[in-house]
Design a protein around this motif. Sequence first.
Motif, mmCIF file in Angstrom:
data_model
loop_
_atom_site.group_PDB
_atom_site.id
_atom_site.type_symbol
_atom_site.label_atom_id
_atom_site.label_comp_id
_atom_site.label_asym_id
_atom_site.label_seq_id
_atom_site.Cartn_x
_atom_site.Cartn_y
_atom_site.Cartn_z
ATOM 1 N N GLU A 144 0.850 -1.202 0.000
ATOM 2 C CA GLU A 144 0.000 0.000 0.000
ATOM 3 C C GLU A 144 0.883 1.248 0.000
ATOM 4 O OE1 GLU A 144 -3.360 0.159 -0.208
ATOM 5 O OE2 GLU A 144 -3.324 -2.020 -0.431
ATOM 6 N N GLN A 145 0.566 2.199 -0.859
ATOM 7 C CA GLN A 145 1.385 3.404 -0.971
ATOM 8 C C GLN A 145 1.485 4.157 0.349
ATOM 9 O OE1 GLN A 145 3.230 4.218 -3.792
ATOM 10 N NE2 GLN A 145 4.201 5.533 -2.271
ATOM 11 N N ASP A 147 1.526 2.910 3.331
ATOM 12 C CA ASP A 147 2.487 2.214 4.189
ATOM 13 C C ASP A 147 3.918 2.485 3.735
ATOM 14 O OD1 ASP A 147 0.464 1.063 5.770
ATOM 15 O OD2 ASP A 147 0.232 -0.600 4.366
ATOM 16 N N GLY A 191 -3.049 -5.935 6.146
ATOM 17 C CA GLY A 191 -3.259 -6.633 4.865
ATOM 18 C C GLY A 191 -3.919 -7.982 5.077
#
Length: 196
Positions: A144-145, A147, A191
Amino acid sequence: MANAVAKRREARMAGIVACAWTLAKEHGIGGVSLHALAREVGMRQPSLYEYFDSKNALYDAMFADGNRQLMEQLDAETFAREPRAALKQWLAAFATFACEDTARSQLLFQRPIPGFTPSPESYALAEEVLGGLDTLMRATGVTEQGDIDCIVAVTAGLTDAQISNDPGGNRWLRHLNRLVDLLVDDALARGATNDR
């Protein structure tokens, strides 16, 4: 003959950039003076414009050179096979590089020069560096961007704190691995929850 001239010009430009880095270490990145630089490289200031048409063009060449230095340092590392260990090594190498030279760190990772923005060609080198980091993060399962951004921001914050508060020490950087573990574990846990 033209090739030899181009090589001499390239070598001269590299020498000017190296001298500019020396001045930046002495006077700060914003303290690089074209007058002083010309004097140091043995030419008159107007002659510098044959190589760099403005001070921002010089900063752009320094930005590109600094990113090439970072890539060389990262390429010289032998990274662990296990992705999380390799990620920690990459981030530690990055932070160490940043802490080695405050002026270089400011130019590459902050925006201290009013009106200076790296050219697309120079910025592509910075994106190449970050591409390697992105690959490592994704190998750890961080996809995820947001994160990825958090890990980059924490590393940058620790590096800045180290430079500002304990130059030459490790008060802040010694926490990097622990914080990477916390952020990676959090990203993986979220996630896994989302996969259910």
